[in-house]
Motif scaffolding. Structure first.
Motif, PDB file in Angstrom:
ATOM      1  N   TRP A  50       3.404   9.728  -0.309  1.00 36.10           N
ATOM      2  CA  TRP A  50       5.111   9.361  -0.661  1.00 36.10           C
ATOM      3  C   TRP A  50       5.000   9.062  -2.138  1.00 36.10           C
ATOM      4  N   SER A  97      -7.716   5.387   2.582  1.00 35.80           N
ATOM      5  CA  SER A  97      -6.659   5.973   1.777  1.00 35.80           C
ATOM      6  C   SER A  97      -5.489   5.189   1.570  1.00 35.80           C
ATOM      7  N   ASN A 153       0.004   7.156   1.248  1.00 38.09           N
ATOM      8  CA  ASN A 153       0.212   8.147   2.032  1.00 38.09           C
ATOM      9  C   ASN A 153       0.526   9.531   1.647  1.00 38.09           C
ATOM     10  N   LEU A 192       2.145   7.523   7.610  1.00 37.08           N
ATOM     11  CA  LEU A 192       0.925   8.632   7.202  1.00 37.08           C
ATOM     12  C   LEU A 192       1.523   9.931   7.505  1.00 37.08           C
ATOM     13  N   ALA A 217       6.022  13.372   7.807  1.00 40.48           N
ATOM     14  CA  ALA A 217       5.438  12.524   8.485  1.00 40.48           C
ATOM     15  C   ALA A 217       4.576  13.151   9.728  1.00 40.48           C
ATOM     16  N   CYS A 218       3.373  12.442   9.906  1.00 36.21           N
ATOM     17  CA  CYS A 218       2.356  12.610  11.212  1.00 36.21           C
ATOM     18  C   CYS A 218       3.326  12.715  12.235  1.00 36.21           C
ATOM     19  N   GLN A 253       0.839  -1.266  -0.119  1.00 37.86           N
ATOM     20  CA  GLN A 253       0.033  -0.008  -0.057  1.00 37.86           C
ATOM     21  C   GLN A 253       0.868   1.231  -0.015  1.00 37.86           C
ATOM     22  N   ASP A 254       1.858   1.188   0.811  1.00 41.45           N
ATOM     23  CA  ASP A 254       2.897   2.386   0.940  1.00 41.45           C
ATOM     24  C   ASP A 254       3.810   1.794   1.593  1.00 41.45           C
ATOM     25  N   ASN A 262      -1.398   9.413  -2.588  1.00 41.49           N
ATOM     26  CA  ASN A 262      -2.774   9.846  -2.052  1.00 41.49           C
ATOM     27  C   ASN A 262      -4.004   9.045  -2.858  1.00 41.49           C
TER      28      ASN A 262
END
Length: 153
Positions: free
Chosen positions: A84, A79, A82, A24, A34-35, A19-20, A67
């Protein structure tokens, strides 16, 4: 973890469909950040970097488009990317190699990465698919690892 052990044992190839790879994140005028409290998976990056640098392992990584949001959902609902890029993820792997092997020759490292690290986004070209309705930002919910075409998770 078992995944890090698998990555660290690779002798020929690592194939990831994810997925990534990055955490996030949110956008600032200066770029993606990054969060708070989240970071890149250093143990994965270290094992992948070592596989490339020490053993010449071929690494293929397929990620969601940045995204990505499936169908007509909102980013809050689902989502799959993320934010990137493939370039961001490759850069993190290279930074990890440089941190772990400061003696690495830039030219040699550049050659190894060019030859051994291949990154791409998930794409489809056959038939109707919801990614066309979402500006081509196809999402990939997979967490798939194949090591040396023998072990998988």
């Amino acid at each position: 973890s078992a995944i890090v052990a698998m990555l660290g044992c690779a002798t020929k190839s690592i194939k990831l469909c994810l997925q990534d790879l990055g955490p996030l994140a949110f956008s600032l005028p200066t770029g993606l950040v990054a969060c708070p409290g989240l970071s890149w998976p250093e143990d994965y990056l270290r094992a992948i970097g070592e596989s490339i640098y020490k053993r010449g392992v071929h690494v293929h990584i397929v990620l969601s488009m940045p995204n990505s949001v499936p169908a007509h959902l909102s980013g809050k609902d689902a989502s799959y990317g993320n934010g990137w890029t493939c370039e961001d993820a490759a850069s993190e792997i290279i930074k990890r190699i440089k941190a772990d092997y400061p003696e690495a020759d830039e030219e040699c490292l550049g050659g190894l990465v060019t030859l051994n690290l291949k990154m791409a986004y998930m794409h489809t070209t056959a038939g109707p698919a919801d990614w066309k309705e979402c500006d081509g930002k196809s999402g990939n919910h997979a967490k798939f690892f194949v090591i040396d075409d023998a072990a998988f998770y």
